[in-house]
Each structure stands twice: as C-alpha cells, then as structure tokens.
Scaffold this motif. Structure first.
Motif, short mmCIF file in Angstrom:
data_model
loop_
_atom_site.label_atom_id
_atom_site.label_comp_id
_atom_site.label_asym_id
_atom_site.label_seq_id
_atom_site.Cartn_x
_atom_site.Cartn_y
_atom_site.Cartn_z
N LEU A 78 0.93 -0.85 -0.42
CA LEU A 78 -0.26 -0.09 -0.03
C LEU A 78 0.66 1.15 0.56
O LEU A 78 1.64 1.45 0.63
N PHE A 79 0.04 2.33 -0.53
CA PHE A 79 0.56 3.20 -0.20
C PHE A 79 0.18 4.01 -0.54
O PHE A 79 -1.06 4.51 -1.29
N ALA A 80 0.27 6.27 -0.31
CA ALA A 80 -0.82 7.17 -0.88
C ALA A 80 0.16 8.10 -1.75
O ALA A 80 0.88 8.32 -1.66
N LEU A 81 -1.08 8.68 -2.32
CA LEU A 81 -0.79 9.84 -3.84
C LEU A 81 -1.29 10.62 -3.22
O LEU A 81 -2.42 10.81 -2.80
N SER A 82 -0.57 12.12 -2.85
CA SER A 82 -1.23 13.09 -2.33
C SER A 82 -0.80 14.29 -2.94
O SER A 82 0.26 14.24 -3.78
N ALA A 83 -2.09 15.43 -2.97
CA ALA A 83 -2.36 16.81 -3.38
C ALA A 83 -1.93 17.91 -2.19
O ALA A 83 -2.36 17.32 -1.10
N GLY A 84 -2.26 18.96 -2.63
CA GLY A 84 -2.49 19.67 -1.41
C GLY A 84 -0.99 19.37 -0.81
O GLY A 84 -0.07 19.50 -0.41
N PRO A 85 -1.60 20.32 0.83
CA PRO A 85 -0.69 20.37 1.22
C PRO A 85 0.35 19.11 2.22
O PRO A 85 1.49 19.21 2.77
N HIS A 86 -0.15 17.68 1.83
CA HIS A 86 0.45 17.20 1.99
C HIS A 86 1.39 16.85 0.80
O HIS A 86 2.43 15.40 1.36
N CYS A 87 1.54 17.21 -0.30
CA CYS A 87 2.59 17.12 -1.09
C CYS A 87 3.55 17.93 -1.02
O CYS A 87 4.77 17.99 -0.27
N GLN A 88 2.76 19.37 -0.03
CA GLN A 88 3.86 20.89 -0.72
C GLN A 88 4.91 20.29 0.88
O GLN A 88 5.72 21.27 0.55
N LYS A 89 4.81 20.00 1.94
CA LYS A 89 5.32 19.68 2.78
C LYS A 89 7.04 19.32 2.56
O LYS A 89 8.03 19.62 2.83
N SER A 105 10.72 22.90 -1.67
CA SER A 105 11.40 24.04 -1.02
C SER A 105 10.01 25.22 -1.45
O SER A 105 10.52 26.59 -1.24
N LYS A 106 9.36 25.45 -2.82
CA LYS A 106 8.41 25.47 -3.00
C LYS A 106 7.44 25.32 -3.49
O LYS A 106 7.14 24.31 -4.54
N PRO A 107 5.75 26.31 -3.78
CA PRO A 107 4.85 25.55 -3.98
C PRO A 107 5.06 25.05 -5.40
O PRO A 107 5.44 25.81 -6.07
N ASP A 108 3.84 23.67 -5.82
CA ASP A 108 4.11 23.48 -7.28
C ASP A 108 2.92 22.71 -7.03
O ASP A 108 2.25 21.00 -6.51
N PRO A 109 1.26 23.12 -7.71
CA PRO A 109 0.28 23.15 -7.89
C PRO A 109 0.61 21.60 -9.08
O PRO A 109 -0.79 21.03 -8.97
N HIS A 110 1.16 21.21 -9.17
CA HIS A 110 0.89 20.44 -10.67
C HIS A 110 2.53 18.74 -9.57
O HIS A 110 2.68 17.76 -10.17
N ALA A 111 2.93 18.64 -8.57
CA ALA A 111 3.30 18.15 -8.20
C ALA A 111 2.15 17.09 -7.11
O ALA A 111 1.39 17.46 -6.46
N VAL A 112 2.17 15.71 -7.05
CA VAL A 112 1.33 14.51 -6.05
C VAL A 112 2.77 13.65 -6.43
O VAL A 112 3.44 14.08 -6.17
N ALA A 113 2.77 13.66 -4.11
CA ALA A 113 3.16 12.44 -3.48
C ALA A 113 2.85 11.39 -3.78
O ALA A 113 1.84 10.96 -2.69
N VAL A 114 4.16 10.45 -2.87
CA VAL A 114 3.94 9.17 -3.13
C VAL A 114 4.36 8.85 -1.18
O VAL A 114 5.41 9.88 -0.71
N ALA A 119 -4.17 9.56 -14.36
CA ALA A 119 -5.54 9.03 -14.10
C ALA A 119 -6.06 9.52 -13.02
O ALA A 119 -7.50 9.74 -12.67
N LEU A 120 -5.99 9.63 -12.28
CA LEU A 120 -6.01 10.37 -10.62
C LEU A 120 -5.94 11.59 -10.07
O LEU A 120 -6.79 12.01 -9.27
N PHE A 121 -4.36 11.72 -10.62
CA PHE A 121 -4.68 13.56 -10.79
C PHE A 121 -4.15 13.73 -11.63
O PHE A 121 -3.60 14.03 -12.64
N PRO A 122 -5.11 14.27 -12.88
CA PRO A 122 -5.27 15.10 -13.97
C PRO A 122 -4.27 16.15 -14.24
O PRO A 122 -3.81 16.38 -15.05
N ASP A 123 -4.23 16.50 -13.08
CA ASP A 123 -2.51 18.12 -13.19
C ASP A 123 -1.34 17.60 -12.96
O ASP A 123 -0.81 18.78 -13.12
N ALA A 124 -1.90 16.83 -12.54
CA ALA A 124 0.06 16.37 -11.91
C ALA A 124 0.91 16.39 -13.16
O ALA A 124 1.04 15.69 -14.94
N ARG A 125 1.49 16.56 -12.83
CA ARG A 125 3.18 17.19 -14.23
C ARG A 125 4.29 16.21 -13.22
O ARG A 125 5.13 15.94 -14.63
#
Length: 162
Positions: A59-70, A73-82, A110-116
């Motif tokens: 199992l793992f988590a994919l996260s956007a927003g604050p869970h990813c931004q932490k 070093s600078k905000p990236d609205p197109h990033a998703v974290a594992v 497929a889960l986060f269409p804006d992810a780059r």
C-alpha cells in the motif's frame, strides 16, 4: 499476473492489515493500519493497493495539496507525493516495489489529471529504498530534514499529453 496498482478498495483492507513489515523498514514507513484511517475522508489523498500476482502485496498514498507541498522547497500545484510505501516482508527483494513505482506514470494522471511530476522523500539511512526509486526513474532533487533524520527529496517527471 504481474504487479498492478489499483485504487484502494474496502475489500483490500483485511489483507492490508495482515501485512508484515520488515523490522528494518519500521522507522521509515507506516503500516497500513496507521495509514488507512488517515486516508478516509481526505479528498487530497488516495490510497493505492499494490497487487502481486493478483494478491495484496502493499500500500502507499498519493497526495496533493499540503500533504505534498511539505516535501517541496517551493509550492508546485502540479506535484503529487508518494508516501508511506509498505510492501509485505515476504515480497521484499523481488522487484515488487520497483515494478509498482514504474507504474506511477500511468496511474497518477488517472487519479490526479493536473499532475506533472511525482515527488517523495527517502530517509538517508534507507539506501535500499533510494535504489528502488532510482530504478523506477526518480532522481534526487533536494535534501531536507525529516522527523527521523536527513532525507533525499526525489522527483519523477510525468509524460505530458500531446
């Protein structure tokens, strides 16, 4: 049947709760019993089940927003974290984790269409995990201090649609 990634389903939970983590991995990841409650009701986090030969293997988590931004070093609205990747101890060392991470470029859009890009952090005392991610195409892009010591920040660019 090879390794597959599927969105977490309630039918996976019993098998995930029965997973055993290798003792050397315990300082670096969360057992599914810890992660599952955190995922419920959070629209910015998605649980992903790893299947190996059709059986629940991790199992793992994919996260956007604050869970990813932490992790950045600078905000990236197109990033998703594992985060919180856990593989059953009986399946470690067999390429299941690497195969799962190689499937991210197909699953994440497929889960986060804006992810780059996909980002993650690896504790520097866990070089085996770093090798898994590097084999899947991640590269070290930064370092940071984490809760249990220094970490590498790693990134994987996602293919852009034509």
């Amino acid at each position: 049947m090879p390794t597959q990634l599927v969105p977490l389903e309630a039918s996976h939970e019993a098998a995930l709760l029965a997973l055993t983590l290798a003792p050397e991995q315990l300082p670096f990841t969360a057992h599914p019993a810890e992660l599952l409650p955190e995922l419920k009701g959070d629209p910015q986090r998605r649980g992903v089940t790893i299947l190996d030969s059709g059986e629940v293997a991790g199992l793992f988590a994919l996260s956007a927003g604050p869970h990813c931004q932490k992790y950045l070093s600078k905000p990236d609205p197109h990033a998703v974290a594992v985060s919180a990747l856990s593989i059953d101890a009986s399946r470690q060392g067999r390429g299941v984790g690497t195969a799962a991470m190689r499937l991210l470029p197909t699953l994440v859009p497929a889960l986060f269409p804006d992810a780059r890009r996909v980002v993650l952090v690896v504790n520097q005392r866990n070089p085996g995990a770093r090798r898994v991610y590097e084999r899947a195409g991640f590269t070290v892009t930064n370092e940071r201090q984490g809760p249990v010591g220094p970490q590498w920040v790693m990134s994987l660019p996602l293919p852009t649609a034509p």
